[in-house]
Write an enzyme that holds these catalytic residues in place. Structure first.
Site, PDB file in Angstrom:
ATOM      1  N   GLU A 151     -22.305  19.831  48.346  1.00  0.00           N
ATOM      2  CA  GLU A 151     -22.837  19.872  46.984  1.00  0.00           C
ATOM      3  C   GLU A 151     -22.010  20.752  46.059  1.00  0.00           C
ATOM      4  OE1 GLU A 151     -27.232  19.909  46.181  1.00  0.00           O
ATOM      5  OE2 GLU A 151     -26.805  22.014  45.746  1.00  0.00           O
ATOM      6  N   HIS A 171     -26.805  28.123  61.703  1.00  0.00           N
ATOM      7  CA  HIS A 171     -28.239  28.303  62.002  1.00  0.00           C
ATOM      8  C   HIS A 171     -28.731  27.557  63.249  1.00  0.00           C
ATOM      9  CE1 HIS A 171     -28.219  25.249  58.535  1.00  0.00           C
ATOM     10  NE2 HIS A 171     -28.443  24.542  59.608  1.00  0.00           N
ATOM     11  N   HIS A 181     -33.626  28.754  56.955  1.00  0.00           N
ATOM     12  CA  HIS A 181     -32.341  28.108  56.649  1.00  0.00           C
ATOM     13  C   HIS A 181     -32.450  27.103  55.517  1.00  0.00           C
ATOM     14  CE1 HIS A 181     -33.910  24.684  58.790  1.00  0.00           C
ATOM     15  NE2 HIS A 181     -32.753  24.070  58.902  1.00  0.00           N
ATOM     16  N   GLY A 182     -33.664  26.824  55.066  1.00  0.00           N
ATOM     17  CA  GLY A 182     -33.817  25.853  53.989  1.00  0.00           C
ATOM     18  C   GLY A 182     -35.266  25.693  53.614  1.00  0.00           C
ATOM     19  N   GLY A 210     -37.239  23.219  54.502  1.00  0.00           N
ATOM     20  CA  GLY A 210     -38.051  22.708  55.611  1.00  0.00           C
ATOM     21  C   GLY A 210     -38.778  21.436  55.209  1.00  0.00           C
TER      22      GLY A 210
END
Length: 380
Positions: free
Chosen positions: A138, A234, A285-286, A288
């Site tokens: 991105e 991760h 990590h994000g 989810g």
């Protein structure tokens, strides 16, 4: 000596964060494994294949299935400098990142300049490709800066461009897990050092792959490849205090800077992580997933057109020739990133440094929408 009392489970999420009971069940199943000491669940916790995603699991026994097949998967952030930023034009110039870089055929590709030494494990297949699922590349802009001094140390300021790369070890990690499960299923690694040796190569491979992806995009878009300012894996095992710390969808949180990915239609957050042993030295990590891929596909088709999904609510563009993937990865299939971040802040696991705002998100090559090309590929 094996411990038969189950390990402790800590969930670092507020009551406002919706966490699927299936994911919590998986945490307790993992906690009951032989040798398991502690399971720390992050606010982005969701069910995975056999083990939860968004967890750090500490044990005296090494379990390869707790890391899964995408060993070395992580997120890196690269500074990016361009004179003019017109998302439509840049989206059209993204290279085909599903086509691997072949060391022979593409020997003169300038992206190889980032390779220092040998290709880990001598694994040449799939180099320079993104992969499927939630992986992406991105182009984004630094939005709000919460910690100017810290951002400054990373060489970042509001308005700067960055390239965010989320990818792993492609077929290599899969091969490593398969070699284990074919013989031992979900059981422990009989020779932890042997597993760690190949595992470490996959981690290095994933990091090289993120650099190669960034270099390919930089060259295609007319920017100069740069070293990443953040690169955290991760999905990995770390040997810590004589125990095995398995992370699956959890980033190292002990004094590291981590990019916690939102979705292609929302901000992501660059954070300074400072979590301790109770949180498995980890952070989320994000965002989810909150919807399975099948659900996202079914609901998305009822609600959105393909065209709607190619431009996000933030006005950014999505490069994705795979319609199914467009629906599966729709922003609505994910939890709110702001909630995940506020849970981390509330539990004192991380401090936000800055947000990133997407401009162009690449998921998979969009091989043109010319009608004759579509007919030839058998897609209407």
């Amino acid at each position: 000596m094996s411990h038969h009392h189950p390990a402790t489970v800590s969930v670092f999420a507020s009551p406002a964060s919706w966490i699927e009971s299936d994911a919590l069940t998986q945490c307790h199943q993992v906690a009951a494994l032989d040798g398991m000491r502690h399971v720390a669940a992050m606010p982005d916790l969701h069910p995975g294949k056999g083990a939860p995603i968004g967890a750090a699991m500490t044990s005296s026994v090494l379990y390869p299935f707790l890391v899964g097949s995408d060993i070395g998967c992580g997120i890196a952030v690269f500074p990016f400098r361009l004179k003019r930023v017109v998302p439509e034009k840049l989206a059209a110039r993204f290279p085909d990142l599903d086509r691997p870089l072949d060391p022979v055929r593409d020997a003169d590709d300038p992206a190889w300049d980032v390779l220092d030494g040998e290709i880990p494990a001598g694994h040449h297949e799939g180099l320079g490709t993104v992969g499927r699922g939630n992986h992406f590349v991105e182009l984004a802009r630094i939005g709000t800066v919460f910690e100017p001094d810290h951002a400054d140390r990373l060489g970042l300021a509001a308005g700067d461009l960055v390239l965010i790369v989320h990818s792993g070890s492609r077929g290599l990690g899969e091969r490593i897990l398969r070699a284990h499960t074919e013989v031992h299923g979900a059981g422990p690694a009989p020779d932890p050092d042997a597993y760690l040796a190949v595992h470490d190569e996959a981690v290095r491979w994933g990091s090289l792959n993120r650099r190669l992806l960034a270099a390919r995009v930089a060259h295609a878009l007319g920017a100069r490849p740069a070293e990443p300012v953040v690169d955290q894996c991760h999905n990995l095992v770390e040997v810590r205090d004589g125990l095995y710390l398995h992370r699956k969808g959890a980033a190292p949180g002990d004094g590291r800077d981590v990019l916690i990915a939102g979705t292609r239609g929302t901000h992501s957050y660059l954070v300074a992580a400072h979590s301790g042993p109770d949180a498995g030295h980890s952070v989320a990590h994000g965002a989810g997933r909150k919807m399975s891929r099948a659900d996202a596909l079914r609901r998305g088709r009822a609600k959105h057109t393909v065209e709607e999904l190619r431009r996000t609510p933030l006005g950014s563009l999505v490069v994705c020739g795979d319609r199914q993937l467009l629906f599966e990865e729709a922003p609505t299939a994910y939890k709110r990133i702001e909630q995940v971040i506020s849970d981390l802040v509330e539990h004192d696991l991380a401090t936000p440094i800055a947000t990133t705002v997407p401009l162009v998100t690449y998921k998979t090559a969009d091989l043109g929408s010319a009608p004759e090309r579509r007919r030839k590929r058998g897609r209407s």
